[in-house]
Design a protein around this motif. Structure first.
Motif, short mmCIF file in Angstrom:
data_model
loop_
_atom_site.label_atom_id
_atom_site.label_comp_id
_atom_site.label_asym_id
_atom_site.label_seq_id
_atom_site.Cartn_x
_atom_site.Cartn_y
_atom_site.Cartn_z
N HIS A 60 1.39 3.94 1.99
CA HIS A 60 1.93 4.74 3.10
C HIS A 60 3.45 4.83 3.05
N HIS B 185 -7.66 -0.39 5.18
CA HIS B 185 -6.59 0.47 5.71
C HIS B 185 -6.28 1.57 4.71
N HIS C 127 0.84 -1.21 0.00
CA HIS C 127 0.00 0.00 0.00
C HIS C 127 0.86 1.25 0.00
N ASP D 262 5.82 4.82 5.13
CA ASP D 262 6.67 3.87 5.87
C ASP D 262 6.73 2.50 5.21
N HIS D 263 6.07 2.35 4.05
CA HIS D 263 6.14 1.10 3.29
C HIS D 263 6.78 1.28 1.92
N ASP E 215 -0.33 -3.72 6.26
CA ASP E 215 -1.04 -3.23 7.44
C ASP E 215 -2.51 -3.67 7.47
FE LIG Z 1 -0.08 1.76 6.53
#
Ligand SMILES: [Fe+2]
Length: 235
Positions: A54, A108, A52, A56-57, A125
């Motif tokens: 975000h 999410h 996904h 932090d990914h 997540d």
């Molecule tokens: Fe996330």
């Protein structure tokens, strides 16, 4: 094949699927831990899987791709700008001689996907041990349906989630079900692992069936209640 991890930020796991010479990296939110791993093991990165959008990914993707331009980056439409190939529910692909299957697991984020490879689930997540991701889309129905997909997976399926949230998830679960002995016992095990600086992941679907209240939620109202209570929980 083995599955390793490197840590990123405070509690992210970047999962690394490795063969003798090559690796596939899942959700590299940072590049440096992956570079260090590749240097240390003298391996070549042939692919990146994204679950996904975000930061932090995904934030390590650009630098990794610059150093490994031949590596194939695969992900859902919401991360299109990073990807060589966009995938959606039901897609199958081969990478490093391994077969992967794509599950659409929204809630999410709107286009979150998860990857199945044999008995390994890389779920970003969408699912955590003892919990699930926050529903940033406000689409509780989508996340509830996503959990139903996970609940149908085989007991033995190993769950490689994106964050080390297990301890706080179980602490929350005990506020809902204070007498649940399975959760208490698992929390003791998890605290011991954390004290020993061990990851509590992967977990298994069998284990999650016992201790994950979100996976067990019987209807949308119960799921929404749990998720909103969890959002308020400070741990
Ligand atoms: Fe996330």
């Amino acid at each position: 094949m083995e599955i390793q991890y490197v840590k990123a930020f405070t509690d992210n796991y970047i999962w690394i699927i490795e063969d003798e010479n090559d690796v596939i990296v899942v959700d590299p939110g940072e590049s440096q831990p992956v570079f260090d791993y590749l240097e240390h093991t003298n391996k070549n990165m042939v692919g990146i899987l994204l679950t996904h959008k975000h930061a932090d990914h995904v934030e390590g993707v650009k630098e990794l791709k610059e150093s490994y331009p031949q590596a194939l980056v695969i992900g859902p439409s919401e991360v299109e700008k990073y990807c060589d190939r966009i995938v959606e529910h039901g897609d199958c692909f081969e990478l490093m001689n391994h077969s992967f299957q794509v599950l659409s697991t929204p809630g999410h984020t709107a286009n979150h996907v998860s990857y199945l490879k044999g008995e390994a689930l890389f779920c970003g997540d969408a699912l955590f041990s003892g919990g699930c991701g926050r529903v940033f889309t406000d689409d509780y129905y989508a996340q509830f349906e996503t959990l139903k997909i996970f609940a149908q997976l085989p007991d033995e399926m190993k769950v490689y989630a994106g964050h080390e949230y297990t301890e706080v998830n179980l602490e929350f679960a005990l506020t809902i079900e204070p007498k649940n002995r399975s959760i208490k016992k698992y929390l003791d095990e998890v605290r011991q692992k954390r004290a020993d600086h061990e990851a509590t992941l992967p977990t298994t679907i069998r284990q999650e069936r016992k201790i994950n209240l979100f996976l067990r939620a019987k209807d949308l109202d119960e799921f929404r209640y749990l998720r909103q209570e969890r959002d308020q929980f400070k741990g």
